[in-house]
Every structure is written in C-alpha cells, then in structure tokens.
Design an enzyme around this catalytic site. Structure first.
Site, PDB file in Angstrom:
ATOM      1  CD  GLU A 255      14.570   8.742   6.856  1.00 53.84           C
ATOM      2  OE1 GLU A 255      13.795   8.959   7.790  1.00 53.84           O
ATOM      3  OE2 GLU A 255      14.833   9.588   5.989  1.00 53.84           O
ATOM      4  CB  SER A 256      17.715   4.000   3.674  1.00 50.84           C
ATOM      5  OG  SER A 256      18.871   3.893   4.479  1.00 50.84           O
TER       6      SER A 256
END
Lengths: 305, 278, 305, 278
Positions: free
Chosen positions: B72-73
C-alpha cells in the site's frame, strides 16, 4: 529567488500555534528534523495530520505540541503501538487528545480534494463499517448516474505541509524517488510548504529531468538543507530505515518519564539536526548506508531548436 | 509474546507429504506456512503490515513464484532482498516493477479491481469474517486504542477476495466485535451478497482465515468453518480459543506440517531474527 | 510471459467492430501506426475516444471506421480544422457522425473515474456554460458538505486503449517521459491495452528505475515494437513532431477525393509501419531527429539487503 | 488569411516611447505585442493554442521574464527554445521545471488556484466576455463545427483572471454568441459576481481583450470598454467590426506601437516563418 533558510527560521516563519500541520511521508522521507524543531520551539495546540502518525507524532504529542490528530493508521509499523499517544487517548494522561479518523485512501482523498479545490472526494470505501459513525465527516454521496451511492471525504488543507526529499533547487523545485506516499497532494493542499532536502542542487539538475519533479517551487515557502533529517525514517538511495530505533522507541515510550528523558536528551538537548547526527555517531550513521549503488540509468529528452 | 517451539505431540504429514514433526516447528511457523500455501495460483496480492508480510514473501519463494506483491506504500512487483519490518522499506523499492503514488495505488490498482487477494491481520474477528482493528471497548472511551483501518477498510471492499491471518484467542475470535473496521460477510452470506451487489463492491469478501491452530474457509451461510487443523493442535484447543461454537468440517483435514525447505526459508532467509516467529 | 506480437496480430486480437477505442497521447506519443492498422483491417462502427481527435481520428473517420467521437477539442493544433470529420458533422457526408463532447478536464476525469471504478468524477467546470445542455451526461452534483454544487462526468471505460511509449519490456511494463497526457488513466480504465514502443528493453532496465514506470504489464495485453510508430506525432528524445505533415494534412483533407488518395497511398498501400517509414524516406526521418542529446542524469536507488 | 503589413497611416507612440510607425508592422504583430505587454507583473500563465502561444512567449522575452508558462499538455516552467506550433511539442519539455500528467495539471495547478492568467482565443465573444469556441449555428446542426472547449471552459472558471486575444469582426464580436463555451461576466458584473461567489469559482473572470484594433478592459457593469486603440486603427474600423455599440473610454489612449526589439523578437526568433503574423 532563493528560499533556502535554516530549519529554525523555516519553522518559526511557517508553523504557528493552533495550525494544522502535515509532516507527510509514508514510512519513507518522514522529516523528523522538522518535528524536533517544532518541539524545540514549543509550538502548541497543533492539529497534526498524517496517514500514519508514526514515532514522529508520538514524540510531538509527548512533547505537548498537539491537541488533535487526523490520521488513518496509528502505530509503530511492525513493532506495536504508539504509547505516548495511547496514554492520552486511553487515559487522558496528561490530557485528552482529539482524534479524527479515516482510512488510508480516505486521507489520500482528503489531500487530493484539498489540492484540487474540490468540496469532497468520492471513494468506494466505508460501506457497512462503523467508521462513518465514529467520524460523521465521512458521508454517503449519491451518484448522478443511476442509483449508486459511494462515500465522500472532505478536503484537508493543512496550514503547513512539511516534505522531505532527496533534492531541490534553491527555489524549491523538488525531486524525489522511491515511495512517494501522498506528499505531492499534501503539499498542493497546503497554505504553506516547507521542503527539507538531503542535497541542494542547481536548477539545471532539476531541469534535466522534469518528469522527476514532484513539487514545483511555485508552492514552496522554505527550502531547508538538512542531511540525515529523516532519521530514523529513511531516504531511498541515501540511508536505510533505522529499524533498531523503531524497536527501541517501544520501550522508551512505554513510560512518560523515559519518554521525557529521551526528548530532553535527543530533542531539547541538541541545537538542531547537525548536533543530533553528531550525537548519533559516525558508526551508527555508516551502518545505515546502502550496501551498494543501484543507478536508475539516464534517459534522453533531446534538444529541439 | 514468546512461544515454545515444541507445540505438542504427534503431527507430521496428513497425506504422506514429508513434513517436520510438530515438535520441530512453532505454531507461528505453521501459521505462516499455511497462509503462504493458500496463495498458490494467485496473481496479485496486496500486502499488509505484520504477519501477512512474511506469509506473502514465503509464498513468492515457494508456491507462487509469479505472485506480484503490491504494497500500500506504493510499490508494485516488489522483489525485497530482505524481509522488511515495515511495509515501507527501501528494499521493496529497489528493483520493483513500478513505484507509484498512494493515490494511484489505491485508485487504480485496488479500487480499480486489479488486486486478487487482500491479506489482512486483525485484532478481532467474528464468525462471519467481519474485522475490528480500531478499538477494544467503546470508541470514544476505548480500553485499548488499536491502529485503525489503514487500508484495511478499502482492501476488504475492493480486493477480489480477502485472506486473514491471526492468532486465535477468546479475545480475538469473538461473538461480537467491538468495532467493524473491515466488512466481511456482514450478518450472513445471503445479505452480504445482496449488499455487495447493490453497493457495487468488487470484492467477494473473506475466503480464508489462517490461525496458529487451523485453517478456516467460509461455508454457504457465510460462516467460518474449520477445514483443517494444524498438526499438534486439538479440537479442544480450537474451541477454547473461539468465542462461539465453531463449525467443523467432516472429515476434518490435518494441515501438512511445514517442509524442511519452508522452515529453512523462514528461519534463514526471511526472519533470521525471529521477529515474526518467536 | 512475453506479450510481444506484430501490430497486425495485436489489432486483430484486441480491436473489434463496435468497440470503444482510445488511442491516447496529448500531441505527444500518438500511435498513428495502430490507427493505420485499424484502417487496414477495416474495423467498423468504432466509437473513438480521445481528448484531441487530431489527424489520427480524421484519418480513421475518413476511412469509415467510426460511428461516433468522444472528445474535448476537435482540431489540427495550430493549423485549423479536421476536414474529414467536419464533412461528416456539418454535411453528414458521407454519413452523420455522432459526437459526445466534454472539456479536457472532463475527459481526464472520465478516464480517471473509469480507472478508479468510480461511478462519477467531480470537477469545477461547466458552470454557466451550454456544455451540460449539449451533453446531458454532464450533470450537477451537490457536495455532502454545505450547499456547494459542482459538476460530474461519468466514467469512460474503453474496450481497448492504445498507448505509444519510448520503451517497455516483453511483459508490457512501460516507461515514458515527456508529456504524459492521460495515457495512464486511459490504460487503467480500459478492458484491454495495446502498448506500442520505440524500443523493447530487458526487464532489468525497467526495474532499475521503477518510478519511471507509467503502465504495469499487469494491465497490458499486447506489446508491439514499432519504431517511428508515432509519426507525424513525436517521441520525446527520439524524433520531433512533423509540423510539415500537420500543415500538409490541411490541404489533403479538404476534399474527400484527395483524402482517399492519401489513405490509398500511405495506409492501404503499405503493409505496415516499416514500409511507411521506408516510403517516408531517410532524409525526412533524419530531419526529425533531435539536434542533440539532453540526458536526464541518473539517480541512485541503493542496494538494501 | 494574409494581411498586408502596411496597416494604415500614422501611428507611432502615444506617450513619447519610441515605437515603429504603423506602416512598419502588421495588425497581427500589434495585437501580439499588446497582449504580451498586458502580462507584465504576472507570475503564472496558462498558455492556450494559437495566438496566446506567441503572445505569452513574447512576454517572457520582454515584460515578464519571470513568467512561468503552464501548458495544458502538462509542462510547467517551460523554456521553449523555439515557438511551438502546437501546445504539445518536445521543445516545451526539454529544460522545463516539471512535467506532469494532465490530471495533475488540471487538478492541482489550474483547479487548485495556482494560475494567475488563463489566456484564451475564441471564435465568438459578446460584450460581457462570454466566449464561444464550439459551434457557429445550432449545436445539433452546426454551420461550422469549431474545436470545442479543450481546457477553455475550466480555464475561464478557475484561472484567477482571463485574457482574450482575437481578431475583431462582425462575425466574432457578436451581440449574442451561438454557444457559451467559457463563461465571462454572464449577463453583467453584478450577477456574475454573485454567481461566482455562490458557485465557488476561483476566477474573477475576463479582464482584458486584445484585438488587432485595440485593447478592451471591463467596466463596472462587466461590459467590454475600448481603452486603447492601436496606431493606424480608427473608431470607425472598431465600430464596423463589432456587433454592438461599443463603450469607448474617455480619453481614449493610443496603444504604443511595437518597439524595434519586440518586432525583431517576433520576426527573427519567435515566428520566422510568419505562421502567426501573416
């Protein structure tokens, strides 16, 4: 026009008591140097916005700078909780801390709406969860096409956003690589922007690769050159995440007394980042350097006259 | 949080596949291995912080070599050279296929429907796979303030299916979660399917829960069912660590014990310091 | 898994009669090679979506491939009108052409909604204009925060999007630089994606600079290697815009007969892009090369083990 | 579309500033120079295709050296080494400060309120600065199909102010435009201000219209007023090329003729082929 100044001047000029402050960076490029300077200048009643409050806001909350958090994930990634924040939330110790809570995409959408001057941002999240009950600013919105309903979040426009990056020119044209998080959106959404960089470069370096520019000098108010300013967070290609410190913080922050002692030693006890780095020691710093180079390679934009 | 490696009597392989005896691996190792195996055949996996992180990386080295890891980064097609402590780490960037803004990651990859499996951990789960990672107790006056959604809420809604990995206990497998952070099968499969359709969710909801004691899938009513019990675990242990009377498949399978190679990868390559497996 | 194939195979497999087709690229990286192959394969009843239909759609419309345009600016930039399209719009010659019209930001918003699986995209445009009357799909939407109303556009999800780029690997991981237009959004919004590149590169070239990747192979169905495939459009660092051809087209397209003669010679009369380039001649090609190199420089991602 | 360079008698400077005699420059050159000068003191300008393109580039070389050019194609801080024919051209990219997606350009730069001046051309304009660039005649059965909005609609609404550059004629300066592509002062200043406030527009609307015959600003009623007439042009010419009875400032200024340097820049550097000035 050069906007280069010291961290002290940049924070004094751009961060005021009561401001909404966003020090962004998703694990990468978190500007601890700016957070520490805000602590040293004893700013008060800040609303701190960040997807992941992380150690930086645990420290700033412990130091008494904040009255409120706006966030989506409150923890020490891979380690555990943020104890100073939890003390205030669970036990109002020493005082309550207001929380305004979204999801990651909700926070990204809020910055995007802020940057785009939109009154809301729509997303497919929050269905059948308790989040809209916990935060009534998360609201349903009906599509004008058919019956569908999605959720909306309101714009977030920080008074000041702080962004750490690999490099910028003196005017604040800023380039970064590696994880980009939502710094661009947070910067465009803000009233004022402080850019903190590992390296100040000539304008020509920026202009050689315009697709790499993430933030234009147009929206930047201050450029601070602060090598190692993201430690214990990291800078792609420059230094590694100091996982040891992230683990150490868990023990430090468990008690108010040890937390304050740490702040006394590492924040109030140093004049700025240069002294902090010196105190950290050359060995610790060296241990965080990448083990080798991984060059991107160069592309050609061509000369067209 | 330390846990003895000798987890109980017996164990070994259920179907003649060679595996270590139960005494030779910890419950956490079994859980990670079982979760990794569930990823066989999957293409794109959204990696959460903590246990999902190690399970997914083990899968990439074993049953799912073409698995694309989405963090998700903002990293896609990551090939981490070491197991990152956090989901944001320089090692997931160097050599990745693409690194994009979180706006793009959440908008185009996740909400756009490209993620096959969202892999979540949780503090509390109920029989229908609804998840709490926000608070224990009342929201406004919490006993324990947990991290909150992060991306979990939108992962549960938009990933094609959701895998959950968490340790069992009466505190975590509860009849009623204190806060619904990520929707599962809501109050049952039928209503959940209708709501998902009406609200246009891409996800089909939770499909597997892997714990330190067994593997659960969801039956036609949308309720969790124990389909496989880990070697060394007993049905009494299972029932003592669940806040409701759990459905149990008949016949109940026994999970294949970790192979020596799986254990070697965890112990020598992925987690030599034992951060996940202690 | 290699997705490399010929343009003929890529178009045959991915473009079908009646499809919504987007050949995107804002002045830069417009894939004329794909447009010409679609003409040669005599696809029919296409809905052609593009912000700026440009010469590429004037040619495809003249060749009878299209029944409808979805667009925001219909012209030959800096030169004038698109005559083949105007004949059909103004005189229904040889048949009417349906138009669905937005503004640039509206089209960008439509692709963004398509790529994001959103039922609409909100924007601050269209207030007090006649555009929502001309196109009832442009609709007002009330903010759930306060009284404010903005406008919404619906998602656009092409059946196939064609993107031209400097380079990709065999799986379709695609990098481009220079003007990016809205190719990323148009590609993510599409059911199928054809990537056409100047150069096929090793996966390692892509992975050396992951921040430069615009389109992941994950969403790509075909990779076509077609050098000079964007001419008379251009490729940053590789060749210039052929302004002479843009001007020449104005005269060619003024009459149906000269337009058809041009198509006969330059599209139907060649087997593909290689023959087109040969016909164009080495001198013309050489005249379009940049006058010098403008390297981006390399950045370091670092090795972290 | 050719136009003789000798545009009429007399001319020269209005206030002693040296300028070429009117016979020494074309009406197009005067228009471009006048438009460029209006950009003095401006910081960020959104550049449209056509005449705005050359005017803005002339301004950057003369009265507004710090002007940042934003092209809707995604280039910011462009330093074109030649005058691009189109607003998308490799020369606006090489050496620019930033190149961004159109999503970002329109969302953050334009709609976000960073553009000081949006510079538009038009096919028709009315006395209140409302603009048509879509069709002549009925929308569904047009006499002439024009390009349409492009970014003009959102530029008119979101740029802090709007400059218009276009040639005058009875066909273009009309009592009633056939289609409103870009809103100006609507039916008058008072209603326009109210609507802009209620609808949350960032823009204050049109502030200047530069033609081949003169320079117009907008008076308190929101109507165009001729404030300066170009050397060589007459009030009769002005009235013969406007579809309403135009307001004329008293006293009416005469535009400074182009300086030799301005003419040299246009003829030798910006448009040696005369594409814009013929």
């Amino acid at each position: 026009m050069s906007k280069v100044m010291s961290m002290r001047d940049a924070v004094a000029a751009n961060v005021h008591d009561g401001d909404v402050v966003a020090i962004e960076g998703f694990t990468h490029l978190i500007c601890f140097a700016a957070g520490h300077e805000i602590i040293r200048q004893r700013k008060r009643d800040l609303t701190l916005a960040r997807l992941t409050p992380d150690l930086i806001y645990d420290q700033m909350v412990a130091a008494g700078t904040a009255r409120k958090l706006v966030f989506s994930w409150l923890g020490n990634p891979g380690v555990g909780g943020l104890h100073a924040i939890r003390r205030r939330v669970e036990d109002a110790d020493p005082s309550p801390l207001e929380l305004e809570e979204y999801s990651h995409f909700g926070m990204v959408g809020r910055y995007t709406a802020g940057a785009s001057n939109l009154p809301f941002f729509p997303l497919r999240s929050y269905f059948e969860t308790d989040l809209p009950k916990a935060n009534p600013l998360i609201r349903p919105i009906r599509s004008p096409y058919g019956e569908e309903t999605v959720y909306a979040v309101p714009p977030l426009k920080p008074d000041v956003t702080v962004v750490h990056a690999q490099r910028a020119d003196a005017e604040g044209n800023t380039q970064m690589w590696g994880l980009l998080g939502c710094q661009k959106e947070a910067a465009f959404a803000a009233e004022r922007v402080i850019v903190v960089v590992e390296e100040l470069v000539e304008e020509a370096v920026i202009r050689a690769d315009p697709n790499r520019t993430v933030i234009p000098g147009l929206i930047v108010d201050a450029v601070v050159v602060e090598p190692f300013g993201a430690h214990p967070s990291y800078v792609q290609g420059s230094y590694d995440r100091d996982n040891r410190f992230y683990r150490d913080w868990d023990a430090i922050a468990r008690e108010a007394a040890t937390t304050q002692a740490w702040l006394d030693e590492w924040v109030y006890g140093v004049s700025g980042r240069a002294e902090y780095v010196e105190k950290l020691g050359t060995e610790r710093v060296a241990s965080l350097r990448p083990s080798g180079a991984a060059p991107s390679g160069s592309v050609d934009y061509g000369v067209y006259r | 949080m330390s846990e003895p490696r000798a987890a109980g009597p017996g164990g070994g392989s259920a179907a003649g596949v060679p595996g270590a005896p139960a005494s030779a691996f910890s419950k956490s190792e079994m859980m990670i291995v079982a979760a990794a195996r569930e990823l066989a055949g999957q293409r794109v996996c959204f990696v959460g912080v903590g246990l999902p992180n190690i399970a997914v990386n083990l899968a990439r080295l074993t049953v799912a070599p073409t698995l694309e890891l989405v963090y998700e980064s903002g990293a896609f097609g990551a090939v981490p050279a070491r197991l990152p402590l956090s989901i944001g780490d320089p090692t997931i960037v160097t050599g990745a296929t693409a690194v994009v803004s979180m706006f793009e990651l959440f908008s185009f990859y996740l909400q756009g429907g490209l993620v096959d499996v969202g892999f979540l951990g949780a503090a509390q789960i109920d029989r229908f796979g609804n998840i709490n990672s926000t608070v224990i107790g009342d929201y406004d006056h919490p006993k324990t303030r947990l991290p909150g959604s992060g991306g979990a809420c939108e992962i549960a809604i938009n990933a094609r299916q959701v895998f959950v990995i968490m340790r069992q206990s009466k505190r975590s497998f509860v009849d009623r979660i204190d806060f619904r952070t990520s929707p599962g099968n809501l109050g049952g499969a039928e209503a959940a399917a209708r709501i998902r359709r009406e609200e246009g969710w891409l996800g089909r909801g939770p499909s597997v829960v892997v714990t330190d004691l067994g593997i659960y899938h969801f039956d036609d009513s949308g309720e969790m069912r124990l389909d496989s019990i880990h070697p060394g675990a007993t049905l009494d242990q299972i029932r003592d660590t669940i806040g409701w009377d759990p459905k149990v498949a008949e016949p109940l399978a026994t999970t294949h014990a970790p192979t020596p190679e799986e254990l070697r990868l965890i112990r020598e390559e992925l987690d030599p310091e034992g951060a996940y497996t202690k």
